[in-house]
Design a protein around this motif. Structure first.
Motif, PDB file in Angstrom:
ATOM      1  N   LEU A  99       1.003  -1.556   0.001  1.00  0.00           N
ATOM      2  CA  LEU A  99      -0.457  -0.051  -0.208  1.00  0.00           C
ATOM      3  C   LEU A  99       0.731   1.232  -0.300  1.00  0.00           C
ATOM      4  CD1 LEU A  99      -2.342  -0.960   2.478  1.00  0.00           C
ATOM      5  CD2 LEU A  99      -3.191  -0.842  -0.276  1.00  0.00           C
ATOM      6  N   GLN A 100       2.134   1.116   1.408  1.00  0.00           N
ATOM      7  CA  GLN A 100       3.173   2.333   0.777  1.00  0.00           C
ATOM      8  C   GLN A 100       3.545   2.863  -0.574  1.00  0.00           C
ATOM      9  OE1 GLN A 100       6.725   1.677   1.267  1.00  0.00           O
ATOM     10  NE2 GLN A 100       7.143   4.098   1.760  1.00  0.00           N
ATOM     11  N   ASN A 101       3.674   1.954  -1.669  1.00  0.00           N
ATOM     12  CA  ASN A 101       4.726   1.904  -2.353  1.00  0.00           C
ATOM     13  C   ASN A 101       3.808   2.170  -3.543  1.00  0.00           C
ATOM     14  OD1 ASN A 101       6.954   1.081  -1.770  1.00  0.00           O
ATOM     15  ND2 ASN A 101       7.391  -1.190  -2.409  1.00  0.00           N
ATOM     16  N   CYS A 102       2.517   1.960  -3.597  1.00  0.00           N
ATOM     17  CA  CYS A 102       1.587   1.856  -4.392  1.00  0.00           C
ATOM     18  C   CYS A 102       0.955   4.508  -3.743  1.00  0.00           C
ATOM     19  CB  CYS A 102       0.129   1.509  -4.239  1.00  0.00           C
ATOM     20  SG  CYS A 102      -0.043   0.254  -4.675  1.00  0.00           S
ATOM     21  N   VAL A 103       0.547   3.904  -2.964  1.00  0.00           N
ATOM     22  CA  VAL A 103       0.177   5.220  -2.647  1.00  0.00           C
ATOM     23  C   VAL A 103       1.538   6.695  -2.815  1.00  0.00           C
ATOM     24  CG1 VAL A 103      -0.824   7.144  -0.612  1.00  0.00           C
ATOM     25  CG2 VAL A 103      -0.954   4.785  -0.426  1.00  0.00           C
ATOM     26  N   VAL A 104       2.387   6.147  -2.258  1.00  0.00           N
ATOM     27  CA  VAL A 104       3.808   6.959  -2.756  1.00  0.00           C
ATOM     28  C   VAL A 104       3.418   7.597  -4.125  1.00  0.00           C
ATOM     29  CG1 VAL A 104       5.988   7.101  -2.842  1.00  0.00           C
ATOM     30  CG2 VAL A 104       4.515   6.237  -1.017  1.00  0.00           C
ATOM     31  N   ILE A 105       3.668   6.242  -5.031  1.00  0.00           N
ATOM     32  CA  ILE A 105       3.367   6.197  -6.542  1.00  0.00           C
ATOM     33  C   ILE A 105       3.004   7.581  -6.656  1.00  0.00           C
ATOM     34  CG2 ILE A 105       3.680   4.955  -8.703  1.00  0.00           C
ATOM     35  CD1 ILE A 105       6.464   4.897  -7.126  1.00  0.00           C
ATOM     36  N   VAL A 106       1.718   6.956  -6.538  1.00  0.00           N
ATOM     37  CA  VAL A 106       0.003   7.718  -7.100  1.00  0.00           C
ATOM     38  C   VAL A 106       0.243   9.407  -6.338  1.00  0.00           C
ATOM     39  CG1 VAL A 106      -2.209   8.026  -7.179  1.00  0.00           C
ATOM     40  CG2 VAL A 106      -0.797   5.539  -7.651  1.00  0.00           C
ATOM     41  N   ALA A 107       0.557   9.272  -5.802  1.00  0.00           N
ATOM     42  CA  ALA A 107       0.648  11.147  -5.000  1.00  0.00           C
ATOM     43  C   ALA A 107       2.057  11.807  -5.561  1.00  0.00           C
ATOM     44  CB  ALA A 107       1.012  11.061  -3.398  1.00  0.00           C
ATOM     45  N   LEU A 108       2.824  10.614  -5.774  1.00  0.00           N
ATOM     46  CA  LEU A 108       4.440  11.352  -6.219  1.00  0.00           C
ATOM     47  C   LEU A 108       3.716  11.606  -7.826  1.00  0.00           C
ATOM     48  CD1 LEU A 108       6.746  12.345  -6.270  1.00  0.00           C
ATOM     49  CD2 LEU A 108       7.645  10.221  -6.980  1.00  0.00           C
ATOM     50  N   LYS A 109       3.129  11.194  -8.780  1.00  0.00           N
ATOM     51  CA  LYS A 109       2.417  11.253 -10.293  1.00  0.00           C
ATOM     52  C   LYS A 109       1.747  11.889 -10.306  1.00  0.00           C
ATOM     53  CE  LYS A 109       1.767  10.370 -14.577  1.00  0.00           C
ATOM     54  NZ  LYS A 109       3.119  11.358 -15.179  1.00  0.00           N
ATOM     55  N   TYR A 110       0.698  12.146  -9.190  1.00  0.00           N
ATOM     56  CA  TYR A 110      -0.017  13.559  -9.216  1.00  0.00           C
ATOM     57  C   TYR A 110       0.476  14.948  -8.708  1.00  0.00           C
ATOM     58  CZ  TYR A 110      -3.856  16.871  -8.247  1.00  0.00           C
ATOM     59  OH  TYR A 110      -4.788  17.623  -7.801  1.00  0.00           O
ATOM     60  N   SER A 111       1.763  14.768  -8.236  1.00  0.00           N
ATOM     61  CA  SER A 111       2.742  15.805  -8.168  1.00  0.00           C
ATOM     62  C   SER A 111       2.802  16.763  -8.823  1.00  0.00           C
ATOM     63  CB  SER A 111       3.395  15.863  -6.931  1.00  0.00           C
ATOM     64  OG  SER A 111       4.340  14.890  -7.054  1.00  0.00           O
ATOM     65  N   ARG A 112       3.527  16.012  -9.907  1.00  0.00           N
ATOM     66  CA  ARG A 112       4.201  16.617 -11.045  1.00  0.00           C
ATOM     67  C   ARG A 112       3.556  16.761 -12.291  1.00  0.00           C
ATOM     68  NH1 ARG A 112       8.086  18.655  -8.740  1.00  0.00           N
ATOM     69  NH2 ARG A 112       9.088  18.357 -11.536  1.00  0.00           N
ATOM     70  N   THR A 113       2.237  16.827 -12.302  1.00  0.00           N
ATOM     71  CA  THR A 113       1.364  16.666 -13.535  1.00  0.00           C
ATOM     72  C   THR A 113       0.650  17.898 -13.444  1.00  0.00           C
ATOM     73  OG1 THR A 113      -0.635  16.572 -11.458  1.00  0.00           O
ATOM     74  CG2 THR A 113       0.028  14.752 -13.399  1.00  0.00           C
ATOM     75  N   PRO A 114       0.476  19.076 -14.202  1.00  0.00           N
ATOM     76  CA  PRO A 114       0.274  20.494 -14.492  1.00  0.00           C
ATOM     77  C   PRO A 114      -0.334  20.371 -13.265  1.00  0.00           C
ATOM     78  CG  PRO A 114       0.130  19.561 -17.151  1.00  0.00           C
ATOM     79  CD  PRO A 114       0.293  17.959 -15.615  1.00  0.00           C
ATOM     80  N   ALA A 115      -2.355  19.971 -13.209  1.00  0.00           N
ATOM     81  CA  ALA A 115      -2.848  20.493 -11.825  1.00  0.00           C
ATOM     82  C   ALA A 115      -2.101  21.068 -10.540  1.00  0.00           C
ATOM     83  CB  ALA A 115      -3.511  19.181 -11.776  1.00  0.00           C
ATOM     84  N   ALA A 116      -0.988  20.400  -9.843  1.00  0.00           N
ATOM     85  CA  ALA A 116      -0.598  20.898  -9.077  1.00  0.00           C
ATOM     86  C   ALA A 116       0.384  22.112  -9.691  1.00  0.00           C
ATOM     87  CB  ALA A 116       0.670  19.389  -8.657  1.00  0.00           C
ATOM     88  N   ARG A 117       0.607  22.810 -10.500  1.00  0.00           N
ATOM     89  CA  ARG A 117       1.157  24.009 -10.612  1.00  0.00           C
ATOM     90  C   ARG A 117       0.443  25.097  -9.630  1.00  0.00           C
ATOM     91  NH1 ARG A 117       5.040  23.713 -15.151  1.00  0.00           N
ATOM     92  NH2 ARG A 117       4.784  21.713 -16.021  1.00  0.00           N
ATOM     93  N   ASP A 118       1.147  25.852  -9.152  1.00  0.00           N
ATOM     94  CA  ASP A 118       0.687  27.131  -8.496  1.00  0.00           C
ATOM     95  C   ASP A 118       0.569  28.129  -9.250  1.00  0.00           C
ATOM     96  OD1 ASP A 118       3.234  27.800  -9.446  1.00  0.00           O
ATOM     97  OD2 ASP A 118       4.189  28.909  -8.134  1.00  0.00           O
ATOM     98  N   SER A 119      -0.242  29.149  -8.476  1.00  0.00           N
ATOM     99  CA  SER A 119      -0.604  30.155  -9.739  1.00  0.00           C
ATOM    100  C   SER A 119      -0.360  30.760 -10.661  1.00  0.00           C
ATOM    101  CB  SER A 119      -1.571  31.590  -8.784  1.00  0.00           C
ATOM    102  OG  SER A 119       0.212  31.958  -8.000  1.00  0.00           O
ATOM    103  N   GLN A 120       1.396  30.691 -10.659  1.00  0.00           N
ATOM    104  CA  GLN A 120       2.329  31.389 -11.449  1.00  0.00           C
ATOM    105  C   GLN A 120       2.920  30.027 -12.524  1.00  0.00           C
ATOM    106  OE1 GLN A 120       5.608  33.052  -9.949  1.00  0.00           O
ATOM    107  NE2 GLN A 120       3.878  34.483  -8.717  1.00  0.00           N
ATOM    108  N   GLY A 121       2.069  28.865 -12.300  1.00  0.00           N
ATOM    109  CA  GLY A 121       2.675  27.490 -12.914  1.00  0.00           C
ATOM    110  C   GLY A 121       3.666  27.065 -12.553  1.00  0.00           C
ATOM    111  N   ARG A 122       4.095  26.914 -11.445  1.00  0.00           N
ATOM    112  CA  ARG A 122       5.426  26.624 -11.124  1.00  0.00           C
ATOM    113  C   ARG A 122       5.178  25.384 -10.272  1.00  0.00           C
ATOM    114  NH1 ARG A 122       8.425  31.260  -8.237  1.00  0.00           N
ATOM    115  NH2 ARG A 122       6.185  30.854  -7.053  1.00  0.00           N
ATOM    116  N   LEU A 123       5.928  23.783 -10.129  1.00  0.00           N
ATOM    117  CA  LEU A 123       6.415  23.598  -9.588  1.00  0.00           C
ATOM    118  C   LEU A 123       7.246  23.320  -8.671  1.00  0.00           C
ATOM    119  CD1 LEU A 123       6.015  20.394 -12.273  1.00  0.00           C
ATOM    120  CD2 LEU A 123       4.210  21.549 -11.133  1.00  0.00           C
ATOM    121  N   TYR A 124       7.413  22.437  -7.323  1.00  0.00           N
ATOM    122  CA  TYR A 124       7.793  22.464  -6.015  1.00  0.00           C
ATOM    123  C   TYR A 124       9.598  21.472  -7.135  1.00  0.00           C
ATOM    124  CZ  TYR A 124       6.851  16.941  -5.926  1.00  0.00           C
ATOM    125  OH  TYR A 124       6.701  16.186  -5.938  1.00  0.00           O
ATOM    126  N   ILE A 125      10.316  22.541  -6.291  1.00  0.00           N
ATOM    127  CA  ILE A 125      11.835  22.232  -6.754  1.00  0.00           C
ATOM    128  C   ILE A 125      12.055  20.440  -6.084  1.00  0.00           C
ATOM    129  CG2 ILE A 125      14.481  22.322  -6.406  1.00  0.00           C
ATOM    130  CD1 ILE A 125      13.454  25.537  -6.278  1.00  0.00           C
TER     131      ILE A 125
END
Length: 259
Positions: A99-125
């Protein structure tokens, strides 16, 4: 020991009055316990060539008391319960790890999609995320040591494992650098491929670990383990072929951009 000499001595012909005692021992039974039966039989065989016959009667061992039987049963029950608990913990650990591996991969994938960008269109470093992850793991490790042995245990571990072994600590520098590089590449890979392809390809580290353990460490793997590694490799190949044969690219890669 004196009793043993008193019984076996006349049979073996020891002492000055062995002749008189030999006559008295002919035909008389010798009562022994289970632990002495073998030794008495040897003595009887030794005396048989001298014309003396000795009957060996094995005395049955003392039966266990009711309290001893109950203690033995409780001990066996406790060992059986410990084995059941260990088996349950192994199964629970396997489920939680999956479960941990699946949740981490899914969350990591979502965090790198354009939907996770801020108001200025930037992703975290990504380097900041890797560094913060290592800081959190370091803090958790220190808390576990403090909880188990207190401050003295922490100081003792630092002295024994780090101060007293500087060469061993220096050897950890190379895998630490490789591990940091791997984590940064993982964030970059999650931006360009799907979560399923990444998860399957990530499991190839099991295959490479097994191969290097055989080549570098000289370990021997059984045939069924090689079979499992072959199935893992084929699964990774089929997943990547499916991705390259027409599967839609990730939304982030479709819109362009980079990590």
């Amino acid at each position: 020991m004196q009793k043993l000499r008193a019984v076996v001595g006349p049979i073996l012909g020891e002492g000055d009055d062995s002749g008189g005692r030999m006559d008295s021992m002919i035909g008389s039974p010798v009562i022994v316990s289970d632990g002495e039966a073998e030794m008495k039989e040897k003595a009887a065989n030794s005396a048989s060539h001298k014309g003396a016959g000795v009957d060996v009667i094995v005395e049955p061992s003392k039966p266990k008391t009711h309290k001893e039987l109950i203690e033995e049963e409780l001990k066996l029950a406790s060992e059986f319960e410990d084995q059941r608990m260990k088996s349950r913990m192994k199964k629970l650990s396997l489920v939680l790890l999956t479960l941990q591996n699946c949740v981490v991969i899914v969350a990591l994938k979502y965090s790198r999609t354009p939907a996770a960008r801020d108001s200025q269109g930037r992703l975290y470093i990504t380097t900041t995320a890797v560094a913060l992850g290592e800081v959190v793991k370091f803090a958790i490790s220190v808390l576990i040591i403090l909880w188990g042995g207190g401050l003295k245990g922490l100081v003792h571990d630092v002295k024994v494992e780090m101060v007293a072994k500087p060469v061993e600590c220096a050897k950890m520098f190379v895998p630490s650098v490789l591990y940091t590089w791997q984590n940064n590449l993982m964030y970059s890979a999650m931006y360009h491929i799907s979560a399923a392809a990444f998860q399957c390809t990530m499991q190839l580290k099991i295959l490479t670990t097994a191969v290097f353990s055989v080549i570098l460490l000289g370990k021997t793997l059984e045939l069924h383990r090689w079979g499992g590694l072959s199935v893992l490799m084929l699964g990774c190949i089929f997943v990547n072929l499916d991705q390259s044969a027409g599967a839609p690219p990730p939304s982030g890669a479709a819109r362009g951009g980079g990590p």
